[in-house]
Design a protein around this motif. Sequence first.
Motif, mmCIF file in Angstrom:
data_model
loop_
_atom_site.group_PDB
_atom_site.id
_atom_site.type_symbol
_atom_site.label_atom_id
_atom_site.label_comp_id
_atom_site.label_asym_id
_atom_site.label_seq_id
_atom_site.Cartn_x
_atom_site.Cartn_y
_atom_site.Cartn_z
ATOM 1 N N LEU A 217 0.815 -1.224 0.000
ATOM 2 C CA LEU A 217 0.000 0.000 0.000
ATOM 3 C C LEU A 217 0.849 1.275 0.000
ATOM 4 O O LEU A 217 0.309 2.379 0.095
ATOM 5 C CB LEU A 217 -0.931 0.018 1.215
ATOM 6 C CG LEU A 217 -2.150 -0.910 1.124
ATOM 7 C CD1 LEU A 217 -2.833 -1.036 2.479
ATOM 8 C CD2 LEU A 217 -3.144 -0.407 0.074
ATOM 9 N N SER A 218 2.172 1.123 -0.126
ATOM 10 C CA SER A 218 3.049 2.295 -0.019
ATOM 11 C C SER A 218 2.821 3.300 -1.147
ATOM 12 O O SER A 218 2.921 4.512 -0.922
ATOM 13 C CB SER A 218 4.514 1.862 0.010
ATOM 14 O OG SER A 218 4.898 1.242 -1.196
ATOM 15 N N TYR A 219 2.506 2.823 -2.341
ATOM 16 C CA TYR A 219 2.263 3.759 -3.456
ATOM 17 C C TYR A 219 1.026 4.618 -3.175
ATOM 18 O O TYR A 219 1.017 5.827 -3.417
ATOM 19 C CB TYR A 219 2.086 3.009 -4.782
ATOM 20 C CG TYR A 219 3.298 2.192 -5.168
ATOM 21 C CD1 TYR A 219 4.492 2.803 -5.557
ATOM 22 C CD2 TYR A 219 3.261 0.794 -5.141
ATOM 23 C CE1 TYR A 219 5.606 2.050 -5.909
ATOM 24 C CE2 TYR A 219 4.359 0.039 -5.486
ATOM 25 C CZ TYR A 219 5.536 0.666 -5.871
ATOM 26 O OH TYR A 219 6.638 -0.087 -6.206
ATOM 27 N N ARG A 220 -0.011 3.978 -2.670
ATOM 28 C CA ARG A 220 -1.225 4.721 -2.294
ATOM 29 C C ARG A 220 -0.941 5.730 -1.198
ATOM 30 O O ARG A 220 -1.452 6.859 -1.231
ATOM 31 C CB ARG A 220 -2.317 3.760 -1.818
ATOM 32 C CG ARG A 220 -3.274 3.298 -2.891
ATOM 33 C CD ARG A 220 -4.536 2.704 -2.293
ATOM 34 N NE ARG A 220 -5.349 3.716 -1.616
ATOM 35 C CZ ARG A 220 -6.494 3.474 -1.012
ATOM 36 N NH1 ARG A 220 -6.974 2.258 -0.994
ATOM 37 N NH2 ARG A 220 -7.175 4.438 -0.434
ATOM 38 N N GLN A 221 -0.155 5.325 -0.229
ATOM 39 C CA GLN A 221 0.145 6.213 0.894
ATOM 40 C C GLN A 221 0.915 7.447 0.440
ATOM 41 O O GLN A 221 0.627 8.566 0.879
ATOM 42 C CB GLN A 221 0.924 5.429 1.962
ATOM 43 C CG GLN A 221 0.058 4.401 2.681
ATOM 44 C CD GLN A 221 0.854 3.301 3.357
ATOM 45 O OE1 GLN A 221 2.088 3.244 3.248
ATOM 46 N NE2 GLN A 221 0.159 2.396 4.045
ATOM 47 N N VAL A 222 1.878 7.265 -0.461
ATOM 48 C CA VAL A 222 2.628 8.396 -1.017
ATOM 49 C C VAL A 222 1.693 9.306 -1.808
ATOM 50 O O VAL A 222 1.723 10.535 -1.668
ATOM 51 C CB VAL A 222 3.787 7.909 -1.916
ATOM 52 C CG1 VAL A 222 4.389 9.061 -2.714
ATOM 53 C CG2 VAL A 222 4.869 7.216 -1.081
ATOM 54 N N GLY A 223 0.839 8.695 -2.633
ATOM 55 C CA GLY A 223 -0.113 9.465 -3.424
ATOM 56 C C GLY A 223 -1.085 10.239 -2.564
ATOM 57 O O GLY A 223 -1.410 11.412 -2.850
ATOM 58 N N ALA A 224 -1.542 9.633 -1.468
ATOM 59 C CA ALA A 224 -2.472 10.293 -0.550
ATOM 60 C C ALA A 224 -1.810 11.517 0.085
ATOM 61 O O ALA A 224 -2.433 12.585 0.224
ATOM 62 C CB ALA A 224 -2.927 9.323 0.543
ATOM 63 N N GLN A 225 -0.538 11.361 0.449
ATOM 64 C CA GLN A 225 0.189 12.476 1.059
ATOM 65 C C GLN A 225 0.352 13.630 0.065
ATOM 66 O O GLN A 225 0.179 14.796 0.426
ATOM 67 C CB GLN A 225 1.572 11.985 1.526
ATOM 68 C CG GLN A 225 2.319 13.023 2.361
ATOM 69 C CD GLN A 225 3.626 12.474 2.917
ATOM 70 O OE1 GLN A 225 3.921 11.288 2.791
ATOM 71 N NE2 GLN A 225 4.406 13.334 3.533
ATOM 72 N N ILE A 226 0.665 13.303 -1.190
ATOM 73 C CA ILE A 226 0.818 14.342 -2.218
ATOM 74 C C ILE A 226 -0.508 15.061 -2.459
ATOM 75 O O ILE A 226 -0.552 16.291 -2.580
ATOM 76 C CB ILE A 226 1.350 13.717 -3.539
ATOM 77 C CG1 ILE A 226 2.807 13.251 -3.345
ATOM 78 C CG2 ILE A 226 1.259 14.710 -4.699
ATOM 79 C CD1 ILE A 226 3.357 12.411 -4.477
ATOM 80 N N LEU A 227 -1.605 14.305 -2.490
ATOM 81 C CA LEU A 227 -2.926 14.915 -2.677
ATOM 82 C C LEU A 227 -3.271 15.851 -1.499
ATOM 83 O O LEU A 227 -3.786 16.955 -1.697
ATOM 84 C CB LEU A 227 -4.005 13.850 -2.798
ATOM 85 C CG LEU A 227 -4.230 13.237 -4.184
ATOM 86 C CD1 LEU A 227 -5.260 12.119 -4.101
ATOM 87 C CD2 LEU A 227 -4.699 14.289 -5.184
ATOM 88 N N GLU A 228 -2.977 15.393 -0.284
ATOM 89 C CA GLU A 228 -3.251 16.201 0.904
ATOM 90 C C GLU A 228 -2.455 17.502 0.869
ATOM 91 O O GLU A 228 -2.984 18.584 1.167
ATOM 92 C CB GLU A 228 -2.912 15.419 2.179
ATOM 93 C CG GLU A 228 -3.932 14.353 2.544
ATOM 94 C CD GLU A 228 -5.302 14.908 2.825
ATOM 95 O OE1 GLU A 228 -5.398 15.949 3.511
ATOM 96 O OE2 GLU A 228 -6.288 14.314 2.357
ATOM 97 N N GLU A 229 -1.195 17.401 0.523
ATOM 98 C CA GLU A 229 -0.323 18.582 0.474
ATOM 99 C C GLU A 229 -0.802 19.557 -0.590
ATOM 100 O O GLU A 229 -0.729 20.772 -0.415
ATOM 101 C CB GLU A 229 1.111 18.175 0.211
ATOM 102 C CG GLU A 229 1.768 17.466 1.390
ATOM 103 C CD GLU A 229 3.085 16.798 1.049
ATOM 104 O OE1 GLU A 229 3.470 16.819 -0.154
ATOM 105 O OE2 GLU A 229 3.738 16.262 1.958
ATOM 106 N N GLY A 230 -1.338 19.004 -1.673
ATOM 107 C CA GLY A 230 -1.829 19.845 -2.768
ATOM 108 C C GLY A 230 -3.085 20.612 -2.397
ATOM 109 O O GLY A 230 -3.437 21.616 -3.028
ATOM 110 N N HIS A 231 -3.804 20.125 -1.366
ATOM 111 C CA HIS A 231 -5.074 20.751 -0.966
ATOM 112 C C HIS A 231 -4.913 21.683 0.232
ATOM 113 O O HIS A 231 -5.861 22.245 0.726
ATOM 114 C CB HIS A 231 -6.111 19.676 -0.619
ATOM 115 C CG HIS A 231 -6.571 18.923 -1.845
ATOM 116 N ND1 HIS A 231 -7.220 17.722 -1.750
ATOM 117 C CD2 HIS A 231 -6.467 19.203 -3.163
ATOM 118 C CE1 HIS A 231 -7.506 17.286 -2.976
ATOM 119 N NE2 HIS A 231 -7.039 18.166 -3.848
ATOM 120 N N GLU A 232 -3.657 21.814 0.721
ATOM 121 C CA GLU A 232 -3.448 22.679 1.878
ATOM 122 C C GLU A 232 -3.476 24.146 1.486
ATOM 123 O O GLU A 232 -3.110 24.510 0.375
ATOM 124 C CB GLU A 232 -2.059 22.346 2.513
ATOM 125 C CG GLU A 232 -2.094 21.031 3.283
ATOM 126 C CD GLU A 232 -0.730 20.689 3.858
ATOM 127 O OE1 GLU A 232 0.216 21.474 3.682
ATOM 128 O OE2 GLU A 232 -0.624 19.626 4.479
#
Length: 232
Positions: A217-232
């Motif tokens: 699930l590491s790819y999803r976790q990295v992607g989730a973090q990038i999406l979160e950072e993009g919405h800050e």
Amino acid sequence: MTKTRLYIARHGKTMFNTLGRAQGWSDTPLTQEGERGVQELGIGLKKAGIDFDQAVSSDSGRAIQSMGIILDEMGLAGKIPYRYDKRIREWCFGSFDGAYDGDLFFGVLPRVFQIDDFRKLSLMEMAEGIVEVDTTGWAESWEKLSKRIKEGFEAIAKDLEAAGGGNAIVVSHGMTITTLIYLIDPKAVEELVLDNGSVTVVEYEEGTFTIKKVGDLSYRQVGAQILEEGHE
């Protein structure tokens, strides 16, 4: 020659996954949560910098929908060959397709084998149990089921190997991926749970698969973090 690797993702979460229904050869679209999950996966795979040479999914709508999102996020839509292969479809549950998971896995199968927990059954026993209770004649015997799944993934690997090796992104289904893992290494499926959007990596050389990662699930976790950072 470049190594031949398949990055096999389980499709995104669907309506039936959410409702706890056995999906099999029936189909429902991804939920909003499911779309987000495979979006995360696509972003994570792009961030990892993996070069993909081919894309293959099952011919089920949920796998096709998932692959479309993944390829879009990786910027690969229309840039690498993409095809469907019905051999890497999910198991067919016959007359239990669309039924509640609880009815089939916690009710019918334990009664067939007179046990208290279906998780004590091997994949082979589960397949044969489903054939026994199926009233349509559509459910596949373990021999037929395991043969088509093995042939499907081998065909993808052989095609890639013949082209000089490389990486393929593949979208398939929970029990289908579990079956492939079992056929490579039966011990690797003990206590195994494959989440939606998880990635299993197998390497293929001289007719033999080797497992490199299971349910990652590491790819999803990295992607989730990038999406979160993009919405800050």
